[in-house]
Structure formats: C-alpha cells, structure tokens
Design a protein around this motif. Structure first.
Motif, PDB file in Angstrom:
ATOM      1  N   LEU A   3       0.747  -1.127   0.035  1.00  0.00           N
ATOM      2  CA  LEU A   3      -0.009  -0.081   0.093  1.00  0.00           C
ATOM      3  C   LEU A   3       0.856   1.162  -0.051  1.00  0.00           C
ATOM      4  N   ALA A   5       0.861   5.075   0.064  1.00  0.00           N
ATOM      5  CA  ALA A   5       0.319   6.453   0.143  1.00  0.00           C
ATOM      6  C   ALA A   5       0.927   7.506   0.060  1.00  0.00           C
ATOM      7  N   CYS A  21      -4.001   6.436  -2.019  1.00  0.00           N
ATOM      8  CA  CYS A  21      -3.317   4.982  -1.559  1.00  0.00           C
ATOM      9  C   CYS A  21      -3.480   3.941  -2.630  1.00  0.00           C
ATOM     10  N   TRP A  35      -8.649   4.297   6.461  1.00  0.00           N
ATOM     11  CA  TRP A  35      -7.603   5.331   6.645  1.00  0.00           C
ATOM     12  C   TRP A  35      -7.555   5.647   8.450  1.00  0.00           C
ATOM     13  N   TYR A  94      -2.445   6.820   7.450  1.00  0.00           N
ATOM     14  CA  TYR A  94      -2.090   5.448   7.075  1.00  0.00           C
ATOM     15  C   TYR A  94      -3.227   4.897   6.396  1.00  0.00           C
ATOM     16  N   CYS A  95      -3.316   4.393   5.251  1.00  0.00           N
ATOM     17  CA  CYS A  95      -4.060   3.632   4.675  1.00  0.00           C
ATOM     18  C   CYS A  95      -4.116   1.999   4.971  1.00  0.00           C
ATOM     19  N   GLY A 114      -0.035   0.779   5.027  1.00  0.00           N
ATOM     20  CA  GLY A 114       0.771   1.680   4.211  1.00  0.00           C
ATOM     21  C   GLY A 114       1.811   2.269   4.942  1.00  0.00           C
TER      22      GLY A 114
END
Length: 123
Positions: A3, A5, A21, A35, A94-95, A114
């Motif tokens: 992932l 981002a 992302c 998220w 963060y995803c 991610g």
C-alpha cells in the motif's frame, strides 16, 4: 501486498488535501479499506473506512462533514479528500486494507498497512 500512500503536505488551516493510496498484491475490490492517523505523542486513531464496493462509508465524529473517503476499484486506489482542515488534523495518515469486505473502525480488522504520509496543518 503493498500500500503506497501519498498526498500529504503542509497546508494552512481551512485548506484542503487529497490523500491517495495505491494497492497491489491482492484483489483490491474484494476488501474494505480504511484510513487511520497518528498524531505526535498520541495513539493511532481511526479516521474513515469504506466497504469493498464503496457503498458504505463511516467516519470518526471529528471529521464528519469535512473528510470524504472514496475508492476506484479499477485503479486499485482509495482516496481521502480532506477539507476545512484544522491544526488538530496534523498527523501521519495511514491507509490500510481490511481482512474482509466489511468496513471497520478497529485497527485489528486490517491486515495490511501503508507507510504513512504526513499531513501538517498550520494555524
């Protein structure tokens, strides 16, 4: 599974940013996405989640009406449109890709994360 981002940056209060992302390594459209964010000195916090189809979305109360999560399954990408940003939105975002197609606000429901992208909102 990866992932990636991006889209973070420095913005003044009241401004907007769109995080993206991009996912690879699994069937993106089969899983919910989320998220999360972590501000300096604070625990990670849920921000928004979206179901596999995009038909269901949920938000933490503090961002409702200001943030919008969406996804493009053809591009294997999830987005977070952030408007009316406030200094308290400053965090690493963060995803994450869920274990199932059900959206969730719990970090434990997510299998892959991610690397994070920093959002800084100045007052």
């Amino acid at each position: 599974v990866q992932l990636q981002a991006c889209g973070g940056g420095l913005v003044q209060a009241g401004g907007s940013l769109r995080l993206s992302c991009a996912a690879s390594g699994r069937t993106f459209s089969s899983y919910a996405m989320g998220w999360f964010r972590q501000a300096p000195g604070k625990e990670r916090e849920f921000v928004a989640t979206i179901s596999w189809s995009g038909g269901n979305t949920y938000y933490v109360d503090s961002v409702k009406g200001r943030f919008t999560i969406s996804r493009d399954n053809a591009k294997n990408t999830v987005y977070l449109q952030m408007t009316s940003l406030k200094p308290e939105d400053t965090a690493v975002y963060y995803c994450a890709s869920a274990r199932t197609h059900y959206p969730s606000g719990s970090g434990g429901a997510y299998e892959y994360w991610g690397q994070g992208t920093l959002v800084t909102v100045s007052s």
